[in-house]
Design an enzyme around this catalytic site. Structure first.
Site, short mmCIF file in Angstrom:
data_model
loop_
_atom_site.label_atom_id
_atom_site.label_comp_id
_atom_site.label_asym_id
_atom_site.label_seq_id
_atom_site.Cartn_x
_atom_site.Cartn_y
_atom_site.Cartn_z
N LYS A 204 0.87 -1.18 0.00
CA LYS A 204 0.00 0.00 0.00
C LYS A 204 0.91 1.23 0.00
O LYS A 204 1.32 1.71 1.04
CB LYS A 204 -0.92 -0.04 1.22
CG LYS A 204 -2.22 0.71 1.00
CD LYS A 204 -3.24 0.37 2.06
CE LYS A 204 -4.48 1.24 1.92
NZ LYS A 204 -5.36 0.84 0.81
C1 LIG Z 1 -6.38 0.00 0.48
C2 LIG Z 1 -6.64 -0.63 -0.84
C3 LIG Z 1 -7.66 -1.58 -1.02
C4 LIG Z 1 -8.65 -1.96 0.04
O1 LIG Z 1 -8.07 -2.47 1.21
P1 LIG Z 1 -8.91 -2.51 2.56
O2 LIG Z 1 -7.99 -3.11 3.54
O3 LIG Z 1 -10.10 -3.31 2.31
O4 LIG Z 1 -9.25 -1.07 2.87
C5 LIG Z 1 -7.77 -2.18 -2.27
N1 LIG Z 1 -6.95 -1.85 -3.29
C6 LIG Z 1 -5.98 -0.93 -3.14
C7 LIG Z 1 -5.11 -0.62 -4.31
C8 LIG Z 1 -5.79 -0.29 -1.92
O5 LIG Z 1 -4.82 0.63 -1.80
#
Ligand SMILES: *Cc1c(COP(=O)(O)O)cnc(C)c1O
Length: 365
Positions: A204
């Site tokens: 992330k």
């Molecule tokens: C944060 C994110 C998600 C969703 O993750 P959660 O943990 O469900 O909030 C999905 N795809 C991407 C690219 C993200 O950055």
């Protein structure tokens, strides 16, 4: 050198917090990520001292040297999570240790020092406690938390930074998409991909978002709300949206979502919905699904519903899909019954309206 395990927080309260009436006015129409609470958490890392200087202080601008690593080489990772107001007046986080673990994995991918998971969760808990008056109580609203870490050394040589800043800020939010339950239109990106094998798709990091913005702008010019990205190799397997995972619902009641092959962000909402779907007795597959098959199944009626999911957007129905070679409607173009049932199951747990059988809530007070 400190590995951060024994750190405690110095608390310097904001001497000019928002007044109760200012806060109430702001909370009436928070939007998403526009308004912020009175405080923030900061923790520093340096090569010789390790993690140190954990602080809760007044939210303020960061002073960065123009040569700071993050400004040039994007050594940055983040998380997104929420604190929910509970019916008895308390508040809880949802699976914060899953965010802490993912933050650890993202740090490793970007050659950053992992923050101890205990310290990550403690930071978020402390910030929510000091800013508890900012947790909105309106239906569907919550306090969005944004932990992030940047390479804070000033140096233009390309190598991992020696110094880092971890920070948590908080923002009261209403639902992410205007209208809440109304379905979104997706743009199939053919010119751009989001993540390639061996890249940072499963971390992330801000860089993934930067790489997705031209596709989003293209989609918005075509009248779409979000982009669905295909795999970078064959350009046919559905991966995810710019910031949300994706699920498909079939006429036999089964669910399917693309597998975590390293180019997809392992969403905590995705993981939770897989468990909740199975608890409801539904078959849930983690298998590849191609864009051609999606169009064919939507047109034949075998595919009944599709939705996107993530912490910010929760569960968002997908109504239409457009692209240079694609144009189809999902079901009748509105939210489907299974989508709404899963959304209710998840949010009922998060807002403390249903029993928390999986022990996902971390109660703060
Ligand atoms: C944060 C994110 C998600 C969703 O993750 P959660 O943990 O469900 O909030 C999905 N795809 C991407 C690219 C993200 O950055």
């Amino acid at each position: 050198m400190s590995n951060g395990d024994a750190l405690t927080f110095d608390i310097e309260k904001n001497s000019k917090p928002a007044t109760a009436s200012e806060r109430e006015t702001l909370l009436q129409n928070p939007g998403f990520g526009r308004i912020f609470t009175d405080h923030m958490v900061t923790i520093r890392y340096s090569q010789d001292r390790g993690w140190h200087g954990a602080k809760i202080e007044a939210r303020k601008a960061l002073a960065l040297d123009p040569a700071t690593v993050v400004l040039h080489y994007a050594q940055e990772i983040f998380e997104g999570m929420k604190a929910y107001h509970l019916p008895d007046g308390g508040a809880a986080l949802f699976r914060p240790s899953a965010n802490a673990q993912r933050f650890h994995n993202s740090a490793e991918r970007l050659a950053m020092p992992p923050l101890p998971e205990r310290l990550f969760v403690e930071s978020v808990r402390e910030l929510v406690k000091i800013d508890r008056e900012w947790i909105p109580t309106a239906e569907g609203a919550s306090l969005y938390l944004r932990p992030f870490m940047i390479g804070s050394e000033s140096a233009l040589g390309t190598r991992p930074a020696t110094d880092y800043l971890f920070c948590v800020i908080a923002s009261p939010v209403a639902s992410y998409f205007k209208g809440g339950a109304s379905a979104v239109t997706l743009w199939v990106s053919e010119n751009y991909t989001r993540a390639a094998p061996g890249g940072t798709g499963a971390a992330k990091c801000g860089g993934n978002y930067a790489a997705s913005l031209s596709a989003l702008a293209e989609g918005q010019r075509e009248g779409c709300d979000q982009v669905v990205f295909l795999d970078a190799v064959e350009k046919r397997w559905i991966e995810e949206l710019g910031g949300m995972n994706i699920f498909f619902v079939f006429d036999d009641g089964s669910l399917q979502t693309p597998p975590l092959t390293g180019t997809i962000l392992p969403g905590i909402t995705r993981d939770s919905l897989i468990k909740l779907g199975r608890d409801m007795g539904l078959t849930v597959r983690e298998e590849p699904y191609s864009i051609e098959q999606w169009q064919a199944d939507a047109q034949s009626g075998r595919l009944r519903e599709a939705f996107a999911c993530g912490t910010a957007a929760v569960v968002t129905p997908i109504g239409k899909v457009k692209g240079r070679k694609h144009n189809f409607t999902i079901g009748d173009g509105n939210a489907g019954a299974t989508t709404l049932r899963l959304k209710a199951a998840l949010t009922d747990i998060q807002f403390g309206r249903a029993p928390d059988k999986n022990e996902w809530l971390d109660r703060l007070f």
